[in-house]
Design a protein around this motif. Structure first.
Motif, short mmCIF file in Angstrom:
data_model
loop_
_atom_site.label_atom_id
_atom_site.label_comp_id
_atom_site.label_asym_id
_atom_site.label_seq_id
_atom_site.Cartn_x
_atom_site.Cartn_y
_atom_site.Cartn_z
N LEU A 65 53.88 52.38 23.40
CA LEU A 65 52.44 52.29 23.17
C LEU A 65 51.88 51.09 23.91
O LEU A 65 52.39 49.98 23.77
N SER A 66 50.84 51.31 24.71
CA SER A 66 50.13 50.16 25.27
C SER A 66 48.83 50.00 24.51
O SER A 66 48.24 50.98 24.04
N GLN A 67 48.39 48.77 24.35
CA GLN A 67 47.19 48.49 23.55
C GLN A 67 46.18 47.70 24.38
O GLN A 67 45.96 46.51 24.12
N PRO A 68 45.53 48.36 25.34
CA PRO A 68 44.56 47.65 26.18
C PRO A 68 43.36 47.19 25.35
O PRO A 68 43.03 47.80 24.33
N LYS A 69 42.73 46.12 25.81
CA LYS A 69 41.57 45.57 25.10
C LYS A 69 40.26 45.97 25.79
O LYS A 69 39.18 45.83 25.21
N ILE A 86 39.41 49.08 22.02
CA ILE A 86 38.39 49.06 23.07
C ILE A 86 37.00 49.22 22.44
O ILE A 86 36.45 50.30 22.32
N ASP A 87 36.43 48.08 22.05
CA ASP A 87 35.16 48.12 21.32
C ASP A 87 34.00 48.65 22.16
O ASP A 87 33.02 49.17 21.63
N TYR A 107 30.06 52.87 19.96
CA TYR A 107 28.63 52.54 19.82
C TYR A 107 27.82 53.83 19.70
O TYR A 107 28.27 54.92 20.08
N ILE A 108 26.62 53.69 19.15
CA ILE A 108 25.64 54.79 19.14
C ILE A 108 24.32 54.17 19.60
O ILE A 108 23.90 53.15 19.05
N ALA A 163 32.90 57.35 22.95
CA ALA A 163 33.99 58.26 22.58
C ALA A 163 34.80 57.75 21.39
O ALA A 163 35.30 58.53 20.59
N ARG A 164 34.91 56.42 21.25
CA ARG A 164 35.76 55.86 20.20
C ARG A 164 35.02 55.73 18.86
O ARG A 164 35.55 55.21 17.88
N THR A 165 33.77 56.17 18.83
CA THR A 165 32.99 56.15 17.58
C THR A 165 33.62 57.13 16.59
O THR A 165 33.98 58.24 16.96
#
Ligand SMILES: Cc1cc2nc3c(=O)[nH]c(=O)nc-3n(C[C@H](O)[C@H](O)[C@H](O)COP(=O)(O)OP(=O)(O)OC[C@H]3O[C@@H](n4cnc5c(N)ncnc54)[C@H](O)[C@@H]3O)c2cc1C
Ligand code: FES
Ligand code: FES
Lengths: 162, 285
Positions: free
Chosen positions: B7-11, B54-55, B59-60, B71-73
């Motif tokens: 698993l990679s966990q990019p920021k 990846i913040d 968002y909306i 997409a990550r919402t």
């Protein structure tokens, strides 16, 4: 073999370090170090027995990786309340008979906790919906719904007198 | 136990795109499809890229001409968005009827769009909004209409080195009606047996916009274009609605599975398209 990592998080207020490979779920990692109050049911998001609060948000710990809990706050049922200092939900489950074998109860109370945080005065339909991700094989649910409703009423009373 | 994986966990997004471009893993969003599939042996990948840090994908935004959801919402975040019930009523209804509390808190809209499931609940409402998706790779982005994004069962136009980064749409015309109905075995936490979304707008007493999307009744969620064409420029009478619903049903190709028979899906498609079209016609102003 995937590499291991030390994950530092807080569980019920205590700092905990877990050594885990990437594929270790938060459920497995927590139980491995003794938080066996987090129950393992289906391991695929269907039953809710493994629910914990992750920074105040209910999640299935079987669908969360230990690595994803780095730096975060986990609350298990023991962090919600203890026999000496129970949460109104725990008292209400005892009062109504909302727990029989008890296996689903930790997850039920975690999901109910999030429901009551967001909606302190839920209707029966709100309660059913809030607990729709939690399965119980014993109670037939009626007494669980009564427990959540009772806890909500009790908390409102406390709120009014406070 | 999950099978062992890396698993990679990019920021950041560029970091994630770099790992993706190098072919070093599949995106992992909420994991509510991926983990059950890994455990059940359906997912063969053993390298993943965790998008949860990846913040910038979470968002909306509501702008005058465009509503965008990263997409990550999560499904729960869309449900809690105070403006969504007004901006996209059918989408709001879909996320309200989605899974249970814990899964809603983890599941993302990007995962729902990318898993390619014919029962993915955000898709019908996004199709009737004429939504588009942004696909991003290390070298740049492209936008693709959601209508055309799905090629076949679990097949989309997205390339392996692309991330779905957002979904966006233009606000619905004032006075339009945007509806969704999810037929399932239970009201809560159940997979859709038949899903229908419609968008209807009226101008001078005639139907100026007609969009119909159906889920769980074909290998992909789809727009019933021939039925839509029958409605445009017309006054929607019960007879016309009946014929359009038949055309939509004719475009479906449902299967028998453990939730429903194909025949029940056909009958309920016809009935629900009729019901939603007449509701929308009365509601639109
Ligand atoms: C108990 C339960 C109940 C459910 N109920 C419902 C329901 O009511 N309605 C419904 O529609 N679904 C339901 N689902 C399915 C699932 O929760 C949704 O489809 C969810 O939106 C998937 O999102 P995720 O973030 O968890 O995706 P993941 O599992 O993380 O990913 C799914 C797939 O999409 C890919 N992917 C994810 N994000 C991206 C991205 N940004 N770019 C490129 N590829 C990406 C992954 O590589 C993977 O192949 C349910 C699942 C469970 C376990
Ligand atoms: S064990 Fe996690 S949801 Fe069943
Ligand atoms: S009390 Fe036994 S499963 Fe709920």
């Amino acid at each position: 073999m995937s590499s291991e990592k030390i994950v530092t998080l807080r569980v019920n207020g205590d700092e905990v370090k877990l050594i885990a490979p990437a594929h270790r779920t938060l459920l497995e990692a927590l139980r491995h170090v003794g938080y066996v109050e987090v129950k393992c049911g289906c391991e695929k998001g269907d039953c809710g027995a493994c629910a914990v609060l992750l920074d105040d948000m209910a999640v299935d710990s079987c669908l969360t990786l230990a690595w994803q809990a780095e730096g975060r706050e986990v609350t298990t049922i023991k962090g919600i309340g203890t026999p000496a200092d129970p949460d109104p939900l725990q008292e209400a489950f005892i009062e109504t008979g909302g727990a029989q074998c008890g296996y689903c109860t930790p997850g039920m109370i975690i999901a109910a906790r999030e429901l009551l945080n967001e909606n302190p005065n839920p209707t029966l339909d709100d309660i059913k919906k809030g607990l729709s991700g939690n399965l119980c094989r014993c109670t037939g649910y009626t007494r669980i719904f009564e427990a959540v409703s009772l806890a909500a009423q009790e908390m409102q009373k406390v709120g009014e007198t406070a | 136990m999950l099978p062992a994986f890396e698993l990679s966990q990019p920021k950041t997004l560029p970091e994630a795109l770099k790992v993706l471009a190098a072919g070093r893993g599949l995106p992992l969003a909420g994991g509510t499809v991926l983990f059950p599939d890994l455990r059940g042996g359906k997912e063969k990948g053993r390298e993943f890229i965790d998008l949860s840090g990846i913040d910038e994908l979470r968002y909306i935004t509501h702008e005058a001409k465009r509503i965008t959801v990263g997409a990550r919402t999560t499904i729960a975040e869309i449900l809690r968005d105070p403006a969504m019930a007004g901006a996209a009523p059918a989408l709001h209804k879909a996320v309200d009827n989605f899974a249970g509390t814990m899964v809603r808190n983890a599941a993302t809209v990007g995962g729902n769009l990318c898993c390619g499931s014919p029962s993915a609940d955000t898709v019908p409402a996004l199709l009737t909004l004429d939504a588009e998706v942004e696909l991003t790779r290390a070298s740049g982005s492209r936008t693709v209409p959601l209508d055309g994004y799905y090629l076949d069962y679990k097949k989309t136009v997205k390339k392996p080195d692309e991330l779905l980064t957002s979904v966006f749409w233009a606000p619905a015309e004032p006075g339009s009606a945007h509806l969704f109905f999810k037929l399932a075995r239970r009201k809560g936490d159940a997979v859709t047996v038949t899903g229908v979304s419609v968008m209807i707008a009226k101008t001078d007493g005639k139907c100026s916009t007609a969009r119909i999307a159906l889920s769980s009744v074909a290998p992909t969620v789809f727009r019933a274009h021939s039925a839509e064409e029958m409605l445009k420029g017309q006054k929607l009478t019960p007879d016309l609605i009946e014929r359009a619903a038949q055309a939509a049903t004719d475009q479906s190709s449902p299967i028998d599975d453990n939730r429903s028979s194909a025949n029940y899906r056909r009958l309920t498609t016809q009935a629900l398209v009729c019901r939603l079209l007449s509701q929308a016609w009365h509601q639109a102003s």
